[in-house]
Design a protein around this motif. Sequence first.
Motif, PDB file in Angstrom:
ATOM      1  N   ASP A  85     -68.904 -54.106  -2.646  1.00 52.04           N
ATOM      2  CA  ASP A  85     -67.841 -54.881  -3.276  1.00 52.04           C
ATOM      3  C   ASP A  85     -68.040 -56.383  -3.101  1.00 52.04           C
ATOM      4  O   ASP A  85     -67.717 -57.154  -3.984  1.00 52.04           O
ATOM      5  CB  ASP A  85     -66.484 -54.476  -2.687  1.00 52.04           C
ATOM      6  CG  ASP A  85     -65.947 -53.216  -3.340  1.00 52.04           C
ATOM      7  OD1 ASP A  85     -66.561 -52.755  -4.308  1.00 52.04           O
ATOM      8  OD2 ASP A  85     -64.911 -52.697  -2.868  1.00 52.04           O
ATOM      9  N   TYR A  86     -68.586 -56.788  -1.942  1.00 53.13           N
ATOM     10  CA  TYR A  86     -68.664 -58.237  -1.751  1.00 53.13           C
ATOM     11  C   TYR A  86     -69.690 -58.888  -2.671  1.00 53.13           C
ATOM     12  O   TYR A  86     -69.560 -60.071  -3.002  1.00 53.13           O
ATOM     13  CB  TYR A  86     -68.897 -58.610  -0.287  1.00 53.13           C
ATOM     14  CG  TYR A  86     -70.188 -58.138   0.335  1.00 53.13           C
ATOM     15  CD1 TYR A  86     -71.365 -58.831   0.159  1.00 53.13           C
ATOM     16  CD2 TYR A  86     -70.224 -57.010   1.144  1.00 53.13           C
ATOM     17  CE1 TYR A  86     -72.541 -58.421   0.747  1.00 53.13           C
ATOM     18  CE2 TYR A  86     -71.390 -56.577   1.737  1.00 53.13           C
ATOM     19  CZ  TYR A  86     -72.545 -57.289   1.527  1.00 53.13           C
ATOM     20  OH  TYR A  86     -73.700 -56.865   2.115  1.00 53.13           O
ATOM     21  N   GLN A 131     -70.125 -57.784  -5.799  1.00 50.34           N
ATOM     22  CA  GLN A 131     -69.359 -57.861  -7.045  1.00 50.34           C
ATOM     23  C   GLN A 131     -68.360 -59.013  -6.966  1.00 50.34           C
ATOM     24  O   GLN A 131     -68.160 -59.734  -7.945  1.00 50.34           O
ATOM     25  CB  GLN A 131     -68.627 -56.552  -7.283  1.00 50.34           C
ATOM     26  CG  GLN A 131     -69.579 -55.357  -7.278  1.00 50.34           C
ATOM     27  CD  GLN A 131     -69.116 -54.240  -8.179  1.00 50.34           C
ATOM     28  OE1 GLN A 131     -67.923 -54.049  -8.387  1.00 50.34           O
ATOM     29  NE2 GLN A 131     -70.056 -53.517  -8.725  1.00 50.34           N
ATOM     30  N   ALA A 132     -67.765 -59.172  -5.783  1.00 47.44           N
ATOM     31  CA  ALA A 132     -66.799 -60.263  -5.607  1.00 47.44           C
ATOM     32  C   ALA A 132     -67.487 -61.604  -5.838  1.00 47.44           C
ATOM     33  O   ALA A 132     -66.925 -62.500  -6.464  1.00 47.44           O
ATOM     34  CB  ALA A 132     -66.187 -60.215  -4.210  1.00 47.44           C
ATOM     35  N   GLN A 177     -59.376 -63.104 -11.865  1.00 40.83           N
ATOM     36  CA  GLN A 177     -59.954 -62.758 -10.571  1.00 40.83           C
ATOM     37  C   GLN A 177     -59.575 -61.328 -10.190  1.00 40.83           C
ATOM     38  O   GLN A 177     -58.667 -60.738 -10.759  1.00 40.83           O
ATOM     39  CB  GLN A 177     -59.494 -63.737  -9.496  1.00 40.83           C
ATOM     40  CG  GLN A 177     -60.177 -65.086  -9.599  1.00 40.83           C
ATOM     41  CD  GLN A 177     -61.684 -64.984  -9.428  1.00 40.83           C
ATOM     42  OE1 GLN A 177     -62.171 -64.352  -8.501  1.00 40.83           O
ATOM     43  NE2 GLN A 177     -62.429 -65.602 -10.342  1.00 40.83           N
ATOM     44  N   ILE A 206     -58.862 -58.498  -7.009  1.00 45.77           N
ATOM     45  CA  ILE A 206     -58.641 -58.155  -5.601  1.00 45.77           C
ATOM     46  C   ILE A 206     -59.101 -56.714  -5.441  1.00 45.77           C
ATOM     47  O   ILE A 206     -58.679 -55.830  -6.173  1.00 45.77           O
ATOM     48  CB  ILE A 206     -57.154 -58.295  -5.210  1.00 45.77           C
ATOM     49  CG1 ILE A 206     -56.724 -59.755  -5.342  1.00 45.77           C
ATOM     50  CG2 ILE A 206     -56.931 -57.811  -3.781  1.00 45.77           C
ATOM     51  CD1 ILE A 206     -55.239 -59.960  -5.162  1.00 45.77           C
ATOM     52  N   PHE A 207     -59.993 -56.509  -4.464  1.00 46.57           N
ATOM     53  CA  PHE A 207     -60.659 -55.218  -4.358  1.00 46.57           C
ATOM     54  C   PHE A 207     -59.836 -54.201  -3.576  1.00 46.57           C
ATOM     55  O   PHE A 207     -58.963 -54.556  -2.782  1.00 46.57           O
ATOM     56  CB  PHE A 207     -62.022 -55.395  -3.693  1.00 46.57           C
ATOM     57  CG  PHE A 207     -63.019 -56.044  -4.581  1.00 46.57           C
ATOM     58  CD1 PHE A 207     -63.880 -55.284  -5.342  1.00 46.57           C
ATOM     59  CD2 PHE A 207     -63.090 -57.425  -4.683  1.00 46.57           C
ATOM     60  CE1 PHE A 207     -64.802 -55.872  -6.176  1.00 46.57           C
ATOM     61  CE2 PHE A 207     -63.998 -58.028  -5.510  1.00 46.57           C
ATOM     62  CZ  PHE A 207     -64.865 -57.249  -6.248  1.00 46.57           C
ATOM     63  N   SER A 226     -65.293 -55.624   0.790  1.00 52.31           N
ATOM     64  CA  SER A 226     -65.260 -56.699  -0.207  1.00 52.31           C
ATOM     65  C   SER A 226     -65.530 -58.082   0.388  1.00 52.31           C
ATOM     66  O   SER A 226     -65.538 -59.058  -0.336  1.00 52.31           O
ATOM     67  CB  SER A 226     -63.923 -56.703  -0.939  1.00 52.31           C
ATOM     68  OG  SER A 226     -62.882 -56.954  -0.042  1.00 52.31           O
ATOM     69  N   GLY A 252     -59.149 -61.568   1.036  1.00 55.05           N
ATOM     70  CA  GLY A 252     -59.557 -61.258  -0.338  1.00 55.05           C
ATOM     71  C   GLY A 252     -58.613 -61.897  -1.348  1.00 55.05           C
ATOM     72  O   GLY A 252     -59.040 -62.380  -2.394  1.00 55.05           O
ATOM     73  N   ARG A 295     -59.306 -65.619  -1.494  1.00 56.85           N
ATOM     74  CA  ARG A 295     -60.521 -65.895  -2.273  1.00 56.85           C
ATOM     75  C   ARG A 295     -60.222 -65.853  -3.769  1.00 56.85           C
ATOM     76  O   ARG A 295     -60.707 -66.683  -4.539  1.00 56.85           O
ATOM     77  CB  ARG A 295     -61.599 -64.870  -1.947  1.00 56.85           C
ATOM     78  CG  ARG A 295     -62.801 -64.965  -2.865  1.00 56.85           C
ATOM     79  CD  ARG A 295     -63.881 -64.008  -2.500  1.00 56.85           C
ATOM     80  NE  ARG A 295     -63.426 -62.627  -2.524  1.00 56.85           N
ATOM     81  CZ  ARG A 295     -64.073 -61.621  -1.967  1.00 56.85           C
ATOM     82  NH1 ARG A 295     -65.197 -61.843  -1.337  1.00 56.85           N
ATOM     83  NH2 ARG A 295     -63.592 -60.397  -2.019  1.00 56.85           N
ATOM     84  N   ALA A 296     -59.406 -64.853  -4.166  1.00 56.33           N
ATOM     85  CA  ALA A 296     -59.065 -64.746  -5.580  1.00 56.33           C
ATOM     86  C   ALA A 296     -58.255 -65.957  -6.034  1.00 56.33           C
ATOM     87  O   ALA A 296     -58.404 -66.437  -7.151  1.00 56.33           O
ATOM     88  CB  ALA A 296     -58.289 -63.460  -5.839  1.00 56.33           C
TER      89      ALA A 296
END
Lengths: 300, 324
Positions: free
Chosen positions: A190-191, A193-194, B96, B98-99, B105, B165, B168-169
């Motif tokens: 995921d990171y 992809q982030a 954006q 958020i995972f 993530s 997370g 960051r978004a």
Amino acid sequence: MENNTDNISAIQTTEVLEKPESQLREMWASLISNKGAVAGLIIIAILTFVAIFGKWLMPYDPNYSDMAISFQPPSTAHWFGTDQLGRDIFSRIIDGTHISLTVGLSAVAISLTIGTILGAVAGYRGGKTDAVIMRFMDMMLAIPSILLAIAFMAALGKGIDKAVIAIGLVSIPEYARIVRGCILSVKENDYVQAAKVVGNKDVRIVFKHIVPNILSSIVVRATLGISTAVLDTSALGFLGLGVQPPFAEWGDMLGRARGFIFSAPHTLVFPGIAITITVLAFNLLGDGLRDALDPKSRKI
Amino acid sequence: MSEPLVQIKNLKKYFTVETDLLGRPTSVLKAVDDVTFDIYNGETFGLVGESGCGKTTIGKMLVNLYRPTSGTIIFNGQDLTALNDTKRREYCRDIQLIFQDPYASLNPRMTIGDIIAEPIRINKLLPSNKVEARVNYLLNCVGLANHHRNRYPHEFSGGQRQRVGIARALAVQPKLIVCDEPVSALDVSIQAQVLNLLSDLKDEFGLTYLFIAHGLNVVKHISDRVGVMYLGKLMEIATKDELYENPLNPYTQALFSAIPTTDVTRKKERIILKGDVPSPIDPGKGCRFFSRCFKAFEGCGETFPELKDVGGGHRVACRLYDGI
């Protein structure tokens, strides 16, 4: 608002007092807390010192041959004895240090750089790019590496610099495969992809987000690769393609003395020990680096 | 109602499962199949459905992680699918993600400060001397302290990581945030905190959310409108209250009957569906829910019904309402 910024800077100053360590310092602290890594570092430091200042350390001219004193066992005059041509083995080992270190490091540098780039592109892009690069790597792997190195030498000509290039090129596929495999396992995270979502370009994603996370495997492989490169050089030297006589090189010394293993074992033992210690030092350092590069296993 | 921020039209995403020797697809997985809906400015649009129904795929197409097979995504008046790669990356910055899994993530090699500062730095949103103050501000917004900046992700709990997370978004000042099951990996006690944080941030930053989840209570808590998906198809859309009070599609009815309730006086009939979710590979022409539907009748297996407005923006894809 002003109050707020004041607050922030006040907090920052206390932070600086609490956590003065930068990332590099933390890594260094973790590295020197590892006894094996420290031993490896010390040996490499000594080897480097010997490689640079060897000329002033050796008791005899390493290439001076006196047949009258050939095959002398270790003594106070000749610490490691003399070889089949009556040359002082201690002086020759000192003389060979810089060749072995240079060869090991530069051959690995070549294969590591090219292998990492090829593996990264193949692993990250996938699809046809991956297929083309990796099939080419497979073709190189299908030919025995020493044979391929000889072929390169035949094309490039004799000499230690050519040997370095040949050995470097031959081991590219190993690095490319390792890097590609690691990237495949990391890139679906995921990171990664982030990183793409916040607007990173592909090159930055690979070298900032993926490669640091696979560095430990690459570093460990590279330190092992140094030892392989040293041995490969001696193999080429033995075939008369690497270091040209009379220059001293550990593997070459080992190869030329192999006929005297029973009559004068010291001619083999000391170059062998020199190679072993060098290889061991790089492996110990590699192990320590692997732990130090991973924040999770870093002891604070 | 305000202007639509996102208009998704006939969006499709097919994944090739198998190819023949020449690389031609022989087996195709229809993850998202002809989905159309709008998200309005300032709302929270909830997207629910069981695992594998394609809701995450829609989210990932919005943030440019997947290229749609066909269809259009119009964001802020701009058709994202018509842009070239560079332009699209630029436009997609305003969306954006958020995972779901806060443990996967965050890059384990970067400090929290670097993780949050990176989007600002690479997009050159602020001069470099102001980045640090901005990072501190964002950390405070999501309920973390300035000194967390120098720590690594593994030093944090799941809830704290999810806050990172979120920060960051927020760093690129997006208009739309796709929340891909942001709380399903968290402890129930932490879920409420993160949900409340998301609501607060929405007001503070004027955000729009696409909230993807399978927890129906969570979606009810946070959404304004809700869409229900099943096997790559959108089955029903309505405002939250309308949908929870008056679900029309049999699938929605069955889904909602499974919500646990603490109200013992309320009699509920639990609708138990027979069989498993069919494979999304070659699901056939008819209604995707046909094989398990308890109200199915003749003709359901032939064509997939269009989404039909039954009044008040309540749209449903089911032949039961063809006559209305």
